[in-house]
Design a protein around this motif. Structure first.
Motif, mmCIF file in Angstrom:
data_model
loop_
_atom_site.group_PDB
_atom_site.id
_atom_site.type_symbol
_atom_site.label_atom_id
_atom_site.label_comp_id
_atom_site.label_asym_id
_atom_site.label_seq_id
_atom_site.Cartn_x
_atom_site.Cartn_y
_atom_site.Cartn_z
ATOM 1 N N SER B 60 0.821 -1.335 0.010
ATOM 2 C CA SER B 60 -0.116 -0.182 0.081
ATOM 3 C C SER B 60 0.950 1.276 -0.069
ATOM 4 O O SER B 60 1.908 1.214 0.272
ATOM 5 C CB SER B 60 -0.907 0.085 1.073
ATOM 6 O OG SER B 60 -0.243 0.703 2.296
ATOM 7 N N PRO B 61 0.320 2.438 -0.288
ATOM 8 C CA PRO B 61 1.144 3.706 -0.326
ATOM 9 C C PRO B 61 1.504 4.241 0.740
ATOM 10 O O PRO B 61 1.679 5.534 0.964
ATOM 11 C CB PRO B 61 0.436 4.416 -1.440
ATOM 12 C CG PRO B 61 -1.004 3.995 -1.447
ATOM 13 C CD PRO B 61 -1.013 2.508 -0.707
ATOM 14 N N LYS B 201 -2.965 -0.323 -9.690
ATOM 15 C CA LYS B 201 -2.704 0.773 -9.026
ATOM 16 C C LYS B 201 -3.305 1.916 -9.554
ATOM 17 O O LYS B 201 -4.133 2.776 -8.567
ATOM 18 C CB LYS B 201 -1.175 1.192 -9.139
ATOM 19 C CG LYS B 201 -0.224 0.045 -8.120
ATOM 20 C CD LYS B 201 -0.763 0.290 -6.718
ATOM 21 C CE LYS B 201 -0.607 -1.154 -6.117
ATOM 22 N NZ LYS B 201 -1.017 -1.307 -4.745
ATOM 23 N N GLU B 204 -6.823 1.706 -8.409
ATOM 24 C CA GLU B 204 -7.233 1.928 -6.877
ATOM 25 C C GLU B 204 -6.816 3.412 -6.697
ATOM 26 O O GLU B 204 -7.151 3.793 -5.729
ATOM 27 C CB GLU B 204 -6.050 1.238 -6.149
ATOM 28 C CG GLU B 204 -6.140 -0.176 -6.075
ATOM 29 C CD GLU B 204 -5.045 -0.835 -4.932
ATOM 30 O OE1 GLU B 204 -5.624 -1.598 -4.112
ATOM 31 O OE2 GLU B 204 -3.890 -0.748 -5.219
ATOM 32 N N ASP B 236 -18.784 -0.295 -3.953
ATOM 33 C CA ASP B 236 -17.950 0.048 -3.051
ATOM 34 C C ASP B 236 -16.539 0.902 -3.740
ATOM 35 O O ASP B 236 -16.768 1.190 -5.097
ATOM 36 C CB ASP B 236 -17.024 -1.216 -2.658
ATOM 37 C CG ASP B 236 -17.351 -1.575 -1.380
ATOM 38 O OD1 ASP B 236 -17.304 -0.512 -0.396
ATOM 39 O OD2 ASP B 236 -17.353 -2.947 -1.211
ATOM 40 N N ASP B 237 -15.985 1.517 -3.153
ATOM 41 C CA ASP B 237 -14.635 2.237 -3.825
ATOM 42 C C ASP B 237 -13.575 1.380 -4.263
ATOM 43 O O ASP B 237 -13.746 0.103 -3.860
ATOM 44 C CB ASP B 237 -14.046 3.083 -2.782
ATOM 45 C CG ASP B 237 -13.349 2.313 -1.641
ATOM 46 O OD1 ASP B 237 -12.106 2.590 -1.699
ATOM 47 O OD2 ASP B 237 -14.197 1.891 -0.689
ATOM 48 N N GLU B 239 -10.612 0.970 -3.926
ATOM 49 C CA GLU B 239 -9.495 0.351 -3.149
ATOM 50 C C GLU B 239 -10.210 -0.893 -2.529
ATOM 51 O O GLU B 239 -9.502 -2.090 -2.259
ATOM 52 C CB GLU B 239 -8.979 1.418 -1.953
ATOM 53 C CG GLU B 239 -7.602 1.150 -1.544
ATOM 54 C CD GLU B 239 -7.303 2.198 -0.702
ATOM 55 O OE1 GLU B 239 -7.794 2.812 -0.265
ATOM 56 O OE2 GLU B 239 -5.962 2.422 -0.549
ATOM 57 N N THR B 240 -11.181 -0.774 -1.842
ATOM 58 C CA THR B 240 -11.896 -1.812 -1.137
ATOM 59 C C THR B 240 -12.073 -3.030 -2.078
ATOM 60 O O THR B 240 -11.977 -4.155 -1.766
ATOM 61 C CB THR B 240 -13.303 -1.195 -0.457
ATOM 62 O OG1 THR B 240 -13.204 0.011 0.308
ATOM 63 C CG2 THR B 240 -14.046 -2.238 0.279
ATOM 64 N N THR B 243 -9.083 -4.908 -2.695
ATOM 65 C CA THR B 243 -8.694 -5.645 -1.567
ATOM 66 C C THR B 243 -9.686 -7.043 -1.394
ATOM 67 O O THR B 243 -9.171 -8.080 -1.156
ATOM 68 C CB THR B 243 -8.566 -4.510 -0.111
ATOM 69 O OG1 THR B 243 -7.888 -3.618 -0.567
ATOM 70 C CG2 THR B 243 -7.835 -5.472 0.908
#
Lengths: 90, 713
Positions: B60-61, B201, B204, B236-237, B239-240, B243
């Motif tokens: 993750s960043p 990436k 995300e 959902d967004d 990133e979620t 994951t």
């Protein structure tokens, strides 16, 4: 709506969603607390905070303030099958 | 050729790295940060450099370790990655693997601790796992040395053929479609060898990647048009979504390739029930800490071994040997003095810490390797979080009552960079054993009946740490939200002798080499200044350049109540080693043997009035610790800026406290008039109170453990 903070030690719940965003949420998800994961709340630290949970077969500790951002639900009938994390030990 | 070693914390990476590189390691820090950077050469192929990346859970960043790792993997172009996976905890470990596989670099997955898995009767199908993930899989047991060289050979072979993992469609159909669309629309902006990584990436909206690729406005809106509909569709967004789907995929992989272990009460669970029990946890904790403290600071470490090294080995044998040897060859007086008083004494001071350090690191390694260290943080977090430190800060502060040097080194167990810096900065405020010499001498001389002063100094030390932490936390440097405490509690394991030895040696070696060189230079310099006058003649300390310097700057200490050159010189030598402050006072007062307490007391008695003696004591307790501790601070901070901040803070705080003590003490207890000095003292006190009590200032947004300096990396 119940959050992980309110779950009694010894109970198993599943993750419904996260409140808020950003690094903390990403960190929690990276550690395996994703939607539908079953979480067994193992114990509360001797001084009342943080808490220890069992998720995806390992032990994780997080503060109550962090657990407050995780909305959870009672385990559905086919407990833990989806992620198979195991509810931990008794 | 370069090979990178990646994996979660506690997966046996250090042991594997040691097995692969043996004694060829170079240990340093990544530029500008306190994160350890380890490199070594492969034992079987000396031209291959192995880099041990920090233990991480994800790419993750947000966290410093993760950003360092991903920057290394993307920019340094390693030929192959060995991804170490703890086979006893496959699910979470594979999460990092799924990200590593996207980098377009050849990957060997090392299924580590496979012996533990076999012993528990579980079965993992490595071949099937490799086929599903699209990479090479090797079963290893780093501790037993099994499979490590196979993993390395495999990595070399893959690297020579640049055989990157075959791309797997691990996400759901809408996401895969979006990734393909990103590849089509924006493929020109990134390296095609890492197309999968960049596509994911960008999906995300990874901050770092967006920065690096410098997309135009138009490209950004193109990206939005691809990502936003998928987010709406899946609710959902992005990133979620990524994951969640990674973990869903891993669950499918694990279901296919591994039998799940039967859920039963393991030995680890049983131990944990006792160790973090509501009632027993604190008593057990106290016993463990006292045991460690006893072993490293008071008994084995200090009293017998360190004192033996200091007094017998360096104090008597080597000194006498050198002296008689030098006499035999009719060496010049100055050379004799340089070798015996300068070098042997100086090196002895450093090496005298080594046994203590070894014992301490040995204890810390056991606590860490058996899994108890994580529980220490778990138990103590509640208290220490209140003033902005981590639960793990407790151990350094505790060790600091023995010696500040191992205390600073003990902060290595604190992962969070900000907490670690603050602990390094504050831990030496606890009075160490050398400072007790000063406390004892001053109190017995001036306050023979107040037996509460000595213990009060410990409470004062603790209070200074707490107040400083609260105050510093409100500054821009240490501000920001408390770092999250989302931490793995690894299962209890019997620590392996090999692992403990590696940990102990790694840390001790660093201390000996790095601190040793700086201290050596400084000690020789001080020897020079205290033995020569300006015309370079060998003189006693009274006539030396150091004494001249002391006389020149006495005015600095006038507001503290002791404008004598003797006290000034003693304060300077106390910066070499706190106990030598008293020894210097003895010498300057014409007492040859500092062990003749009564004579030393008489000498000191003529120099101070009680309140100025007290202020002298406060200054020496709270100004920067000895040179060894300062050198260690410099080495551990690994940044000139942070070392300056730490030492500067200690100078300012020590001076201010002594100033307040003298000015207000003489007014309150010794009938001094209320003048400008007292007014300034009250102002300083008020300022301190303000800094501690003020509301927290506007803070930077939380960037987990990373901070602003990382932007450049």
């Amino acid at each position: 709506m119940r959050t992980l903070k309110e779950v009694q030690a010894g109970d198993t719940v599943t993750v419904v969603k996260f409140m808020g965003a950003g690094p903390l949420r990403r960190r929690l998800m990276d550690m395996g607390l994703t939607r539908g994961t079953s979480v067994y709340v193992r114990k509360v630290a001797p001084l009342g905070d943080p808490i220890e949970v069992r998720v995806r077969g390992y032990e994780l500790s997080l503060r109550k303030s962090e657990a407050e951002g995780i909305v959870v639900d009672a385990v559905p009938a086919e407990a833990g099958q989806q992620t198979g994390a195991g509810e931990g030990s008794r | 050729m370069k090979i990178a070693l990646a994996g979660n914390p506690n997966c046996g990476k250090t042991t594997m790295f040691n097995g692969l590189t043996g004694s060829t390691q170079f240990i340093g820090n990544w530029p500008g940060v306190t994160v350890e950077h380890k490199e070594g050469r492969l034992l079987s192929h000396r031209d291959v450099v192995v880099t041990d990346l920090p233990g991480i859970y994800s790419l993750s960043p947000y966290s410093l370790e993760e950003v360092i790792s991903r920057n290394y993997l993307l920019n340094e172009d390693p030929g192959a990655i060995i991804d170490l996976v703890d086979a006893t905890n496959l699910e979470r470990n594979l999460y990092l693997t799924t990200q590593v596989l996207e980098l377009g670099v050849p990957v060997v997955l090392a299924l580590n601790m496979i012996d533990v898995v076999h012993r528990s009767g579980q079965r993992i199908d490595g071949v099937e796992l490799g086929e599903m993930l699209g990479c090479a899989v090797v079963e290893t047991s780093a501790l037993k040395g099994a499979g490590c060289s196979e993993a390395a050979e495999m990595a070399l072979t893959l690297a020579q053929q640049s055989l990157a993992p075959s791309s797997q469609q691990i996400f759901s159909a809408p996401v895969e479609a979006a990734l393909a669309a990103i590849g089509e629309a924006l493929g020109a902006t990134f390296d095609q060898a890492r197309a999968r990584w960049y596509a994911v990436k960008l999906f995300e909206r990874d901050e770092q990647t967006l920065d690096v690729l410098q997309l135009t406005e138009q490209q950004r809106s193109q990206l939005e048009q691809i990502v936003a509909p998928v987010e709406r569709q899946l609710g959902d967004d992005s990133e979620t979504i990524i994951t969640n789907e990674r973990y869903d995929y891993i669950a499918r992989v694990v279901d296919t390739c591994a039998e799940r272990p039967a859920v039963e009460m393991t030995l680890s669970d049983k131990i944990d029930r006792v160790v973090t029990n509501r009632i027993l946890a604190i008593p057990i904790f106290v016993i463990v800490i006292f045991g460690m403290y006893f072993a490293s600071v008071t008994s084995i470490g200090a009293l017998s071994v360190t004192n033996w090294v200091n007094d017998k080995l360096f104090g008597t044998w080597i000194t006498n040997g050198a002296t008689s040897g030098l006499h035999a060859v009719h060496a010049a007086g100055w050379l004799d003095s340089l070798i015996v008083n300068g070098i042997i004494n100086g090196v002895g001071t450093v090496l005298g810490f080594v046994p203590q350090m070894l014992v301490l690191f040995f204890c810390l390694a056991i606590l860490e390797d058996c899994g108890y260290m994580a529980r220490v943080a778990f138990i103590m977090d509640r208290i220490f979080r209140k003033f902005g430190l981590s639960g793990k800060s407790f151990i350094p502060i505790m060790v600091g009552t023995g010696c500040g040097v191992p205390a600073i080194m003990a902060t290595r167990t604190i992962e969070n960079e900000r907490d670690r810096r603050m602990t390094i900065m504050l831990t030496t405020f606890m009075p160490c054993t050398a400072k007790t010499v000063i406390i004892a001498m001053i109190t017995t001389t001036f306050f023979p009946h107040s037996f509460l002063i000595a213990p009060a100094m410990y409470f004062l030390g603790m209070a200074v740490i707490v107040c400083s932490a609260i105050g510093l936390k409100k500054t821009r440097y240490f501000g920001g939200e408390t770092a999250p405490f989302v931490m793995e509690l690894p299962p209890y394991r019997v620590p392996s002798p090999k692992g403990v030895m590696i940990h102990t040696w790694e840390r001790s070696r660093m201390f000996i080499i790095k601190a040793g060189t700086i201290i050596f230079a400084v000690v020789v310099a001080v020897w020079f200044f205290s033995n020569f006058n300006v015309s370079l003649q060998l003189v006693t300390i009274q006539h030396s350049m150091l004494a001249d310097f002391g006389r020149a700057v006495t005015t600095v200490f006038a507001p503290l109540g002791f404008a004598t050159w003797k006290a000034t010189v003693a304060t300077i030598t106390a910066l070499m080693a706190k106990e030598s402050g008293i020894a210097t006072l003895a010498t300057l007062n014409g007492v040859a043997d500092p062990d003749r307490t009564r004579a030393v007391m008489q000498g000191i008695g003529t120099m101070f009035v009680p309140i100025s003696a007290f202020s002298f004591m406060i200054l020496n307790l709270f100004d920067p610790p000895c040179i060894v501790a300062m050198a260690t601070t410099g080495r551990e901070m690994n940044s000139r800026k942070w070392t300056t901040i730490a030492i500067g803070y200690q100078v300012v705080l020590g001076y201010s406290m002594a100033f307040i003590t003298y000015q207000l003490g003489s007014f309150l207890f010794y009938g001094a008039a209320f003048r400008t000095g007292q007014m300034i003292a009250i102002a300083v006190l008020a300022l301190m109170a303000f800094l501690v009590l003020r509301p927290a200032s506007a803070q930077e947004p939380l960037v987990a453990t990373g901070d602003t300096e990382m932007g450049a990396a």
